[in-house]
Design an enzyme around this catalytic site. Structure first.
Site, PDB file in Angstrom:
ATOM      1  N   ALA A  30      45.596  35.347  40.484  1.00  0.00           N
ATOM      2  CA  ALA A  30      45.387  34.430  39.359  1.00  0.00           C
ATOM      3  C   ALA A  30      44.889  33.327  39.715  1.00  0.00           C
ATOM      4  O   ALA A  30      44.651  32.315  39.061  1.00  0.00           O
ATOM      5  CB  ALA A  30      46.434  34.381  38.295  1.00  0.00           C
ATOM      6  N   GLY A  31      44.311  33.165  41.093  1.00  0.00           N
ATOM      7  CA  GLY A  31      43.886  31.725  41.373  1.00  0.00           C
ATOM      8  C   GLY A  31      45.139  30.860  41.578  1.00  0.00           C
ATOM      9  O   GLY A  31      44.825  29.583  41.522  1.00  0.00           O
TER      10      GLY A  31
ATOM     11  N   GLY B  21      47.678  30.662  43.851  1.00  0.00           N
ATOM     12  CA  GLY B  21      48.222  30.525  45.057  1.00  0.00           C
ATOM     13  C   GLY B  21      49.657  31.079  45.383  1.00  0.00           C
ATOM     14  O   GLY B  21      50.389  30.680  46.322  1.00  0.00           O
ATOM     15  N   SER B  22      49.828  32.490  44.587  1.00  0.00           N
ATOM     16  CA  SER B  22      50.881  33.263  45.083  1.00  0.00           C
ATOM     17  C   SER B  22      51.070  33.646  46.300  1.00  0.00           C
ATOM     18  O   SER B  22      52.107  33.589  47.167  1.00  0.00           O
ATOM     19  CB  SER B  22      50.942  34.428  44.099  1.00  0.00           C
ATOM     20  OG  SER B  22      50.055  35.346  44.397  1.00  0.00           O
ATOM     21  N   SER B  23      50.028  33.980  47.131  1.00  0.00           N
ATOM     22  CA  SER B  23      50.216  34.500  48.631  1.00  0.00           C
ATOM     23  C   SER B  23      50.424  33.154  49.412  1.00  0.00           C
ATOM     24  O   SER B  23      51.189  33.487  50.452  1.00  0.00           O
ATOM     25  CB  SER B  23      48.947  35.120  48.921  1.00  0.00           C
ATOM     26  OG  SER B  23      47.717  34.544  49.013  1.00  0.00           O
ATOM     27  N   ALA B  24      49.711  32.125  49.207  1.00  0.00           N
ATOM     28  CA  ALA B  24      50.168  30.908  50.047  1.00  0.00           C
ATOM     29  C   ALA B  24      51.787  30.735  50.057  1.00  0.00           C
ATOM     30  O   ALA B  24      52.382  30.088  50.795  1.00  0.00           O
ATOM     31  CB  ALA B  24      49.113  29.822  49.862  1.00  0.00           C
TER      32      ALA B  24
ATOM     33  N   PRO C  15      52.045  34.112  38.885  1.00  0.00           N
ATOM     34  CA  PRO C  15      51.414  35.297  38.713  1.00  0.00           C
ATOM     35  C   PRO C  15      50.348  35.476  39.975  1.00  0.00           C
ATOM     36  O   PRO C  15      49.736  34.696  40.484  1.00  0.00           O
ATOM     37  CB  PRO C  15      50.502  35.128  37.398  1.00  0.00           C
ATOM     38  CG  PRO C  15      50.926  33.894  36.841  1.00  0.00           C
ATOM     39  CD  PRO C  15      51.829  32.952  37.874  1.00  0.00           C
TER      40      PRO C  15
ATOM     41  N   ASP D  66      44.823  26.249  50.130  1.00  0.00           N
ATOM     42  CA  ASP D  66      46.305  26.581  49.416  1.00  0.00           C
ATOM     43  C   ASP D  66      47.706  26.205  50.135  1.00  0.00           C
ATOM     44  O   ASP D  66      48.502  25.884  49.494  1.00  0.00           O
ATOM     45  CB  ASP D  66      46.177  28.064  49.215  1.00  0.00           C
ATOM     46  CG  ASP D  66      45.200  28.557  48.240  1.00  0.00           C
ATOM     47  OD1 ASP D  66      44.159  27.654  47.799  1.00  0.00           O
ATOM     48  OD2 ASP D  66      45.153  29.707  47.827  1.00  0.00           O
TER      49      ASP D  66
END
Ligand code: PMV
Length: 310
Positions: free
Chosen positions: A83-84, A86-89, A80, A130
């Site tokens: 949401a904290g 780590g999706s961008s990392a 998700p 991350d």
């Protein structure tokens, strides 16, 4: 063509205090982002033009890596967003693995280092927790000094982080997301201000650092009850630093009857909490009953990996 995937992450202990050089502990989770990349006439992402505005992490990733040719990129992700977790990392790290694989090499340290540069470029402020967790997988411990399991040291200006791999048991965690997006920068700045003004805040930051090390040792020895109590204490201390949110307190309280412990995770101010439990379903219901989104995740030892190459 090439395809690579990388896991999301959760911070178990030590967020915010890590900015002051205190230890922090994170773990990769069993949700992944996959990037497929193939040579093309024009640069696209899921069929749309690759612009900096729409795909900042991909644009910065390609630029920092120095990849010259246009690529057709396809992203698929079970992490998700915002949401904290780590999706961008995970997106950045998967892309960098694809770019390296297309040139016939793969170097984890260089993926983690470039990944950190990309996050800094896009977000303005970041710690390498991350991107290193998504690259390496498993448990990642940030320490001021170098210790067992040392992976690499990343420096930026007057800040330096020693990143270590550490073994953690398999755990079930429930993430409770408030749906409230709070940017990390102002929250970090608020804690900085409080620490300058108040001795109790500086004391809380030091205690969070010790909780991280006590939490790691509790988890390593399988003492989930102690780990849970330390999570609760860490949560209270984060609230005292002004990064809490009433909804996070609600979720922590609602999950308590079915959990070892719970705390906010990541930057706070909204965002998400995590709960350590072996009864995830009632925790999910309790969080959803209070208006949150809940996800059951497990720890993941596999970091970034090339899934297909042809
Ligand atoms: O935004 P997240 O979930 O990666 O967490 C930020 C963690 C902080 O300690 C608040 C900031 C940092 O750069 O370490």
């Amino acid at each position: 063509m090439v395809a690579a995937s990388a896991p999301g992450k959760l911070i178990l202990f030590g967020e915010h205090a890590v900015v002051f050089g205190e230890p922090a502990l994170s773990v990769a989770i069993d949700l992944r982002t996959r990037v497929d990349a193939a040579s093309a006439q024009t640069a696209t992402v899921n069929g749309r033009p690759l612009t900096r505005q729409e795909f900042p992490y991909l644009e910065a990733g390609i630029r920092h890596h120095g990849f010259p040719d246009p690529l057709s990129i396809t992203i698929s992700s079970s992490i998700p967003k915002a949401a904290g977790m780590g999706s961008s990392a995970a997106l950045t790290v998967s892309l960098l693995a694809c770019l390296q694989a297309l040139r016939g090499s793969m170097n984890m340290e260089s993926i983690a280092r470039t990944g950190f540069e990309v996050e800094l470029d896009v977000q303005g402020r970041a710690s390498p927790i991350d991107t290193t967790t998504s690259t390496q997988g498993g448990g990642i411990l940030l320490l001021k000094e170098r210790s067992d399991g040392f992976l690499w040291r990343i420096e930026r200006g007057d800040r330096a982080w020693n990143l270590h791999s550490c073994s953690l048991p398999e755990m079930i965690l429930v993430v409770g997301n408030t749906g409230i997006e709070a940017p990390t920068g102002p929250l970090v700045a608020g804690v900085q201000k409080l620490a300058e003004a108040r001795a109790e805040a500086r004391k809380a930051i030091g205690r969070i650092g010790r909780i991280t090390l006590e939490g790691l040792s509790a988890l390593s020895s399988g003492d989930l009850e102690l780990a849970g109590r330390l999570m609760e204490e860490n949560h209270v201390l984060l609230n005292s630093l002004g990064v809490g949110h009433p909804l996070l307190d609600d979720f922590v309280e609602a999950s308590r009857p079915y959990s070892y412990g719970a705390k906010l995770t990541g930057a706070g101010g909204g965002g998400s909490m995590i709960c350590l439990t072996d009864r995830p379903e009632p925790v999910v219901r309790a969080i959803e009953d209070r208006g949150g989104r809940a996800f059951i995740v497990s720890t993941e030892s596999r970091g970034v990996a090339v899934d297909e190459q042809g």
